[in-house]
Scaffold this motif. Structure first.
Motif, short mmCIF file in Angstrom:
data_model
loop_
_atom_site.label_atom_id
_atom_site.label_comp_id
_atom_site.label_asym_id
_atom_site.label_seq_id
_atom_site.Cartn_x
_atom_site.Cartn_y
_atom_site.Cartn_z
N MET A 1 0.84 -1.17 0.00
CA MET A 1 0.00 0.00 0.00
C MET A 1 0.89 1.24 0.00
O MET A 1 1.74 1.39 0.87
N ILE A 2 0.69 2.08 -0.97
CA ILE A 2 1.43 3.33 -1.09
C ILE A 2 0.40 4.45 -1.19
O ILE A 2 -0.49 4.40 -2.04
N ARG A 3 0.53 5.46 -0.34
CA ARG A 3 -0.38 6.60 -0.40
C ARG A 3 0.38 7.90 -0.14
O ARG A 3 1.22 7.95 0.76
N VAL A 4 0.04 8.92 -0.91
CA VAL A 4 0.48 10.29 -0.66
C VAL A 4 -0.81 11.07 -0.47
O VAL A 4 -1.67 11.06 -1.35
N GLN A 5 -0.94 11.72 0.69
CA GLN A 5 -2.23 12.33 1.03
C GLN A 5 -2.05 13.53 1.95
O GLN A 5 -1.04 13.66 2.62
N GLU A 6 -3.06 14.39 1.99
CA GLU A 6 -3.07 15.51 2.93
C GLU A 6 -3.58 15.09 4.29
O GLU A 6 -3.13 15.58 5.32
N ALA A 7 -4.53 14.18 4.32
CA ALA A 7 -5.17 13.76 5.57
C ALA A 7 -4.19 13.04 6.49
O ALA A 7 -3.24 12.40 6.03
N ASP A 8 -4.46 13.13 7.79
CA ASP A 8 -3.68 12.39 8.77
C ASP A 8 -3.96 10.90 8.60
O ASP A 8 -4.86 10.50 7.85
N PHE A 9 -3.19 10.05 9.27
CA PHE A 9 -3.35 8.61 9.15
C PHE A 9 -3.42 7.97 10.53
O PHE A 9 -3.00 8.56 11.52
N ASP A 10 -3.94 6.77 10.56
CA ASP A 10 -4.06 5.97 11.78
C ASP A 10 -3.07 4.82 11.67
O ASP A 10 -3.31 3.84 10.95
N GLY A 11 -1.96 4.93 12.38
CA GLY A 11 -0.92 3.92 12.31
C GLY A 11 -1.38 2.53 12.72
O GLY A 11 -0.99 1.53 12.12
N ALA A 12 -2.23 2.45 13.73
CA ALA A 12 -2.73 1.14 14.18
C ALA A 12 -3.58 0.49 13.09
O ALA A 12 -3.46 -0.72 12.84
N ALA A 13 -4.42 1.28 12.43
CA ALA A 13 -5.26 0.73 11.36
C ALA A 13 -4.41 0.29 10.17
O ALA A 13 -4.67 -0.75 9.55
N HIS A 81 2.65 8.92 3.10
CA HIS A 81 3.38 10.18 3.28
C HIS A 81 2.41 11.33 3.08
O HIS A 81 1.67 11.36 2.10
N ARG A 82 2.43 12.25 4.01
CA ARG A 82 1.52 13.40 3.93
C ARG A 82 2.17 14.54 3.16
O ARG A 82 3.39 14.68 3.12
N VAL A 83 1.32 15.37 2.58
CA VAL A 83 1.72 16.59 1.91
C VAL A 83 0.81 17.72 2.39
O VAL A 83 -0.20 17.47 3.04
N ALA A 90 2.91 17.18 14.06
CA ALA A 90 1.99 16.38 13.24
C ALA A 90 2.74 15.19 12.65
O ALA A 90 3.95 15.25 12.42
N GLN A 91 2.00 14.12 12.39
CA GLN A 91 2.58 12.97 11.70
C GLN A 91 2.83 13.33 10.24
O GLN A 91 1.98 13.93 9.60
N ILE A 92 4.01 12.92 9.73
CA ILE A 92 4.34 13.15 8.32
C ILE A 92 4.31 11.84 7.54
O ILE A 92 3.75 11.78 6.46
#
Length: 159
Positions: A1-13, A81-83, A90-92
């Motif tokens: 799974m590879i994602r580049v996104q603005e939204a925060d993420f849930d590491g446990a999920a 990875h967030r942008v 904040a998580q990056i």
């Protein structure tokens, strides 16, 4: 799974999704979460703005993950990875590697974060609490760490 996104993420999920996708042979998952921190020693960071090259960035992250899966017999990997504008703390970035053996999972995860810091097309502009902003330059030490992975592989293939 590879994602580049603005939204925060849930590491446990994300870890749970990797565990489900990787299958019953997984003996361990190693994760890494990176955060916005103060870069300047004398003034706190207000925000870090991350830009990326859409399409090209995701392809490079896929290539990094594929290389890690081959080198260390990983059953799966996740890179998120967030942008955009991110406040201090904040998580990056989230990186995870799953394998039957912990050593492969540790090395795979470490390789992925090292390689993405130097190979993925992200640009960071930091704004300090006083309003000054500047582009964050890549550190030579990051490039040296990434290069050392290639040297390790070359030495193992050509003793």
């Amino acid at each position: 799974m590879i994602r580049v996104q603005e939204a925060d993420f849930d590491g446990a999920a994300l870890t749970a999704a990797l565990r489900d996708a990787a299958g019953p042979g997984v003996g361990g998952i190693v994760t890494f979460v990176g955060y916005v921190r103060d870069y300047a020693p004398d003034t706190p960071t207000d925000t870090l703005f991350l830009e990326h090259y859409p399409g090209m960035c995701e392809r490079e992250l896929e290539d990094i993950a594929a290389t890690a899966r081959k080198r260390w017999n990983l059953d799966g990997a996740v890179i998120v990875h967030r942008v955009g504008a991110l406040p201090r703390n904040a998580q990056i970035v989230f990186v995870a590697a799953a394998s039957a053996h912990r050593g492969d999972a540790f090395r795979g995860c470490e390789y992925i974060i090292d390689a993405l810091k130097t190979r993925a097309p992200f640009w960071k502009r930091e704004t300090l609490a006083g309003g000054n902003s500047f582009w964050v330059e890549q550190r030579q030490s990051d490039q040296d760490r990434t290069d050392s992975w290639d040297e390790d592989t070359a030495n193992k293939e050509n003793p």
